[in-house]
Design a protein around this motif. Structure first.
Motif, short mmCIF file in Angstrom:
data_model
loop_
_atom_site.label_atom_id
_atom_site.label_comp_id
_atom_site.label_asym_id
_atom_site.label_seq_id
_atom_site.Cartn_x
_atom_site.Cartn_y
_atom_site.Cartn_z
N ASP A 9 -30.48 42.29 59.34
CA ASP A 9 -30.49 41.60 60.61
C ASP A 9 -31.31 40.34 60.42
OD1 ASP A 9 -30.75 40.73 63.23
OD2 ASP A 9 -32.42 42.07 63.62
N ASP A 52 -23.58 43.46 55.82
CA ASP A 52 -23.41 42.91 57.16
C ASP A 52 -24.59 42.04 57.51
OD1 ASP A 52 -21.95 42.77 59.64
OD2 ASP A 52 -23.51 44.02 60.52
N VAL A 64 -26.26 40.18 61.00
CA VAL A 64 -26.26 39.98 62.45
C VAL A 64 -27.23 38.84 62.74
CG1 VAL A 64 -26.80 40.98 64.70
CG2 VAL A 64 -25.73 42.39 62.93
N VAL A 115 -24.85 36.58 68.60
CA VAL A 115 -24.54 37.73 69.47
C VAL A 115 -25.28 37.65 70.80
CG1 VAL A 115 -23.94 39.23 67.54
CG2 VAL A 115 -26.30 39.21 68.39
N SER A 132 -26.88 46.26 65.03
CA SER A 132 -27.05 46.21 63.58
C SER A 132 -26.71 47.53 62.91
CB SER A 132 -28.49 45.82 63.24
OG SER A 132 -28.79 44.54 63.72
#
Length: 119
Positions: free
Chosen positions: A13, A39, A41, A46, A59
């Motif tokens: 994140d 991934d 974030v 967002v 997340s």
């Protein structure tokens, strides 16, 4: 966010603060961890900010693991230790100048690469 749920299960994140968004990715590249990232974030993308519980849940979604099976790693006592712990995540603190107050991290890292020793 870090979990060893699969062979490649590292979710990070990255929150945009006063530094450009690529800075977090550059740090991962410099430490040799970028190949483990599944991934990213970015809070601005967002429309959520830490310590809002929703960003931690968001997340976790791609990892498909319970909060108790994942780690949140960061350098902010409130946003990266207290916040994640409120939703059941374990928190690893990487000291970079933000002093710890009443927050109690589950682990203290000396280098970002120490994340590989968490699980």
């Amino acid at each position: 966010m870090y979990s060893r749920h699969s062979s490649r299960a590292l979710s990070i994140d990255i929150r945009r603060c006063s530094t450009p968004e690529p800075l977090g990715l550059q740090t991962l590249e410099r430490t040799g961890l970028i190949h483990l990232v599944d991934d990213v974030v970015i809070s601005k993308a967002v429309s959520l900010s830490k310590p809002n519980p929703a960003i931690y849940h968001l997340s976790l979604e791609p990892l498909q693991v319970d909060a108790a099976d994942a780690w949140f790693v960061g350098d902010s006592p409130r946003n990266d230790v207290w916040g994640p712990q409120q939703v059941g995540l374990r928190a690893a603190y990487l000291p970079t100048g933000h002093p710890i107050g009443l927050e109690r991290p589950d682990a203290v890292l000396h280098d970002l690469r120490d994340v590989l020793n968490l699980v």
